[in-house]
Design a protein around this motif. Structure first.
Motif, PDB file in Angstrom:
ATOM      1  N   MET A 143      61.219  28.427  95.625  1.00  0.00           N
ATOM      2  CA  MET A 143      61.551  28.468  97.046  1.00  0.00           C
ATOM      3  C   MET A 143      60.616  29.429  97.789  1.00  0.00           C
ATOM      4  N   ASN A 144      60.355  30.596  97.214  1.00  0.00           N
ATOM      5  CA  ASN A 144      59.429  31.546  97.844  1.00  0.00           C
ATOM      6  C   ASN A 144      58.009  30.994  97.872  1.00  0.00           C
ATOM      7  N   ALA A 145      57.609  30.303  96.813  1.00  0.00           N
ATOM      8  CA  ALA A 145      56.273  29.699  96.799  1.00  0.00           C
ATOM      9  C   ALA A 145      56.155  28.664  97.921  1.00  0.00           C
ATOM     10  N   ILE A 146      57.189  27.864  98.110  1.00  0.00           N
ATOM     11  CA  ILE A 146      57.183  26.869  99.192  1.00  0.00           C
ATOM     12  C   ILE A 146      57.120  27.573 100.545  1.00  0.00           C
ATOM     13  N   LYS A 147      57.911  28.609 100.673  1.00  0.00           N
ATOM     14  CA  LYS A 147      58.012  29.329 101.944  1.00  0.00           C
ATOM     15  C   LYS A 147      56.676  29.952 102.370  1.00  0.00           C
ATOM     16  N   TYR A 148      55.923  30.475 101.406  1.00  0.00           N
ATOM     17  CA  TYR A 148      54.707  31.223 101.742  1.00  0.00           C
ATOM     18  C   TYR A 148      53.411  30.479 101.435  1.00  0.00           C
ATOM     19  N   THR A 149      53.501  29.198 101.116  1.00  0.00           N
ATOM     20  CA  THR A 149      52.300  28.400 100.883  1.00  0.00           C
ATOM     21  C   THR A 149      52.069  27.508 102.095  1.00  0.00           C
ATOM     22  N   PRO A 150      50.869  27.566 102.665  1.00  0.00           N
ATOM     23  CA  PRO A 150      50.578  26.713 103.835  1.00  0.00           C
ATOM     24  C   PRO A 150      50.702  25.225 103.501  1.00  0.00           C
ATOM     25  N   ASP A 151      51.049  24.431 104.503  1.00  0.00           N
ATOM     26  CA  ASP A 151      51.183  22.983 104.332  1.00  0.00           C
ATOM     27  C   ASP A 151      49.918  22.402 103.703  1.00  0.00           C
ATOM     28  N   GLY A 152      50.147  21.427 102.810  1.00  0.00           N
ATOM     29  CA  GLY A 152      49.029  20.722 102.201  1.00  0.00           C
ATOM     30  C   GLY A 152      48.413  21.420 101.004  1.00  0.00           C
ATOM     31  N   ARG A 153      48.944  22.542 100.591  1.00  0.00           N
ATOM     32  CA  ARG A 153      48.354  23.303  99.472  1.00  0.00           C
ATOM     33  C   ARG A 153      49.115  23.013  98.176  1.00  0.00           C
ATOM     34  N   TRP A 154      48.992  23.888  97.180  1.00  0.00           N
ATOM     35  CA  TRP A 154      49.563  23.608  95.860  1.00  0.00           C
ATOM     36  C   TRP A 154      50.419  24.759  95.321  1.00  0.00           C
ATOM     37  N   ILE A 155      51.312  24.361  94.416  1.00  0.00           N
ATOM     38  CA  ILE A 155      52.144  25.280  93.638  1.00  0.00           C
ATOM     39  C   ILE A 155      52.068  24.771  92.202  1.00  0.00           C
ATOM     40  N   LYS A 156      51.959  25.687  91.250  1.00  0.00           N
ATOM     41  CA  LYS A 156      51.850  25.268  89.855  1.00  0.00           C
ATOM     42  C   LYS A 156      52.808  26.079  88.989  1.00  0.00           C
ATOM     43  N   VAL A 157      53.532  25.390  88.125  1.00  0.00           N
ATOM     44  CA  VAL A 157      54.382  26.036  87.118  1.00  0.00           C
ATOM     45  C   VAL A 157      53.774  25.693  85.765  1.00  0.00           C
ATOM     46  N   SER A 158      53.411  26.725  85.014  1.00  0.00           N
ATOM     47  CA  SER A 158      52.805  26.488  83.708  1.00  0.00           C
ATOM     48  C   SER A 158      53.496  27.341  82.659  1.00  0.00           C
ATOM     49  N   GLY A 159      53.364  26.917  81.420  1.00  0.00           N
ATOM     50  CA  GLY A 159      54.015  27.652  80.349  1.00  0.00           C
ATOM     51  C   GLY A 159      53.218  27.616  79.072  1.00  0.00           C
ATOM     52  N   CYS A 160      53.441  28.630  78.247  1.00  0.00           N
ATOM     53  CA  CYS A 160      52.805  28.680  76.940  1.00  0.00           C
ATOM     54  C   CYS A 160      53.668  29.513  76.001  1.00  0.00           C
ATOM     55  N   VAL A 161      53.432  29.333  74.713  1.00  0.00           N
ATOM     56  CA  VAL A 161      54.123  30.128  73.710  1.00  0.00           C
ATOM     57  C   VAL A 161      53.358  31.432  73.560  1.00  0.00           C
ATOM     58  N   VAL A 162      54.053  32.553  73.686  1.00  0.00           N
ATOM     59  CA  VAL A 162      53.431  33.871  73.528  1.00  0.00           C
ATOM     60  C   VAL A 162      53.495  34.274  72.063  1.00  0.00           C
ATOM     61  N   GLN A 163      54.665  34.105  71.482  1.00  0.00           N
ATOM     62  CA  GLN A 163      54.858  34.435  70.075  1.00  0.00           C
ATOM     63  C   GLN A 163      55.922  33.495  69.547  1.00  0.00           C
ATOM     64  N   GLU A 164      55.607  32.834  68.448  1.00  0.00           N
ATOM     65  CA  GLU A 164      56.583  31.893  67.924  1.00  0.00           C
ATOM     66  C   GLU A 164      57.025  32.314  66.534  1.00  0.00           C
ATOM     67  N   THR A 165      58.310  32.534  66.427  1.00  0.00           N
ATOM     68  CA  THR A 165      58.945  32.724  65.126  1.00  0.00           C
ATOM     69  C   THR A 165      60.007  31.644  65.033  1.00  0.00           C
ATOM     70  N   GLU A 166      60.480  31.384  63.853  1.00  0.00           N
ATOM     71  CA  GLU A 166      61.462  30.313  63.694  1.00  0.00           C
ATOM     72  C   GLU A 166      62.734  30.570  64.480  1.00  0.00           C
ATOM     73  N   ASP A 167      63.196  31.824  64.454  1.00  0.00           N
ATOM     74  CA  ASP A 167      64.476  32.135  65.059  1.00  0.00           C
ATOM     75  C   ASP A 167      64.401  32.495  66.537  1.00  0.00           C
ATOM     76  N   ILE A 180      49.912  33.043 100.660  1.00  0.00           N
ATOM     77  CA  ILE A 180      49.313  34.268 101.188  1.00  0.00           C
ATOM     78  C   ILE A 180      49.246  35.393 100.179  1.00  0.00           C
ATOM     79  N   GLY A 181      50.012  35.312  99.109  1.00  0.00           N
ATOM     80  CA  GLY A 181      49.976  36.337  98.069  1.00  0.00           C
ATOM     81  C   GLY A 181      50.765  37.568  98.471  1.00  0.00           C
ATOM     82  N   ILE A 182      50.734  38.540  97.580  1.00  0.00           N
ATOM     83  CA  ILE A 182      51.441  39.804  97.789  1.00  0.00           C
ATOM     84  C   ILE A 182      50.401  40.897  97.942  1.00  0.00           C
TER      85      ILE A 182
END
Length: 185
Positions: A143-167, A180-182
């Motif tokens: 919601m904040n990304a939408i609020k502070y991103t100018p029309d026609g621009r982009w928002i990206k959600v990305s993910g990765c594994v930092v550390q993987e153990t079985e449990d 506009i950033g912080i």
């Protein structure tokens, strides 16, 4: 010292009063909001074929839904202050949670011509987390990304594994945007 202790007791009492006020107010608002939500859903169903009435009914429903979210946030703040917020972890897949968030904002993204892309979430392992609380986190970030991103621009959600153990796998999710950033300070 006596004056400081007296002032401290007064401040503690004021804080308890504030928390109680928020809690009582939020609970009292829930009942009429439930009625408004129910009636607006009925109105929306009946107004489906009426081009004048349908957008009005939809607006009422969206407004009451947003008010319900605000009331629920007030209750969460109250629970946090009272240290009674219950975290109920369960195994969840982040990709499904982010999809729910994206679907919630689909109309706003379309209206603002914003592109929300999702990367790297399909390969993430399930994690133990409270799905409702985590949804709220990503809801507010997007919601904040939408609020502070100018029309026609982009928002990206990305993910990765930092550390993987079985449990206990650790993952990282990044919400980035072309807004506009912080300020560094």
């Amino acid at each position: 010292t006596v004056e400081l202790e007296k002032t401290n007791r007064i401040l503690e009492q004021m804080d308890r009063t504030k928390v109680n006020f928020i809690s009582v107010s939020a609970h009292e608002l829930r009942t009429p909001l439930t009625l408004i939500n129910g009636y607006s859903q009925i109105l929306e169903m009946r107004a489906n074929n009426d081009s004048e009435l349908a957008p009005l009914a939809k607006g009422i429903l969206e407004g009451s839904t947003r008010m319900t979210e605000i009331v629920n946030s007030m209750l969460d703040v109250s629970r946090i202050d009272n240290q009674t917020l219950q975290v109920v972890p369960e195994s969840i897949e982040i990709k499904h949670l982010i999809t729910r968030v994206r679907d919630t904002f689909e109309q706003a993204l379309e209206q603002r011509r914003l592109t929300l892309t999702v990367e790297g979430l399909d390969d993430l392992p399930p994690i133990l987390a409270d799905p409702d609380l985590l949804f709220k986190v990503f809801y507010h970030l997007v919601m904040n990304a939408i609020k502070y991103t100018p029309d026609g621009r982009w928002i990206k959600v990305s993910g990765c594994v930092v550390q993987e153990t079985e449990d206990d796998p650790e993952i990282e999710i990044v919400v980035a945007d072309s807004g506009i950033g912080i300020a560094p300070q």
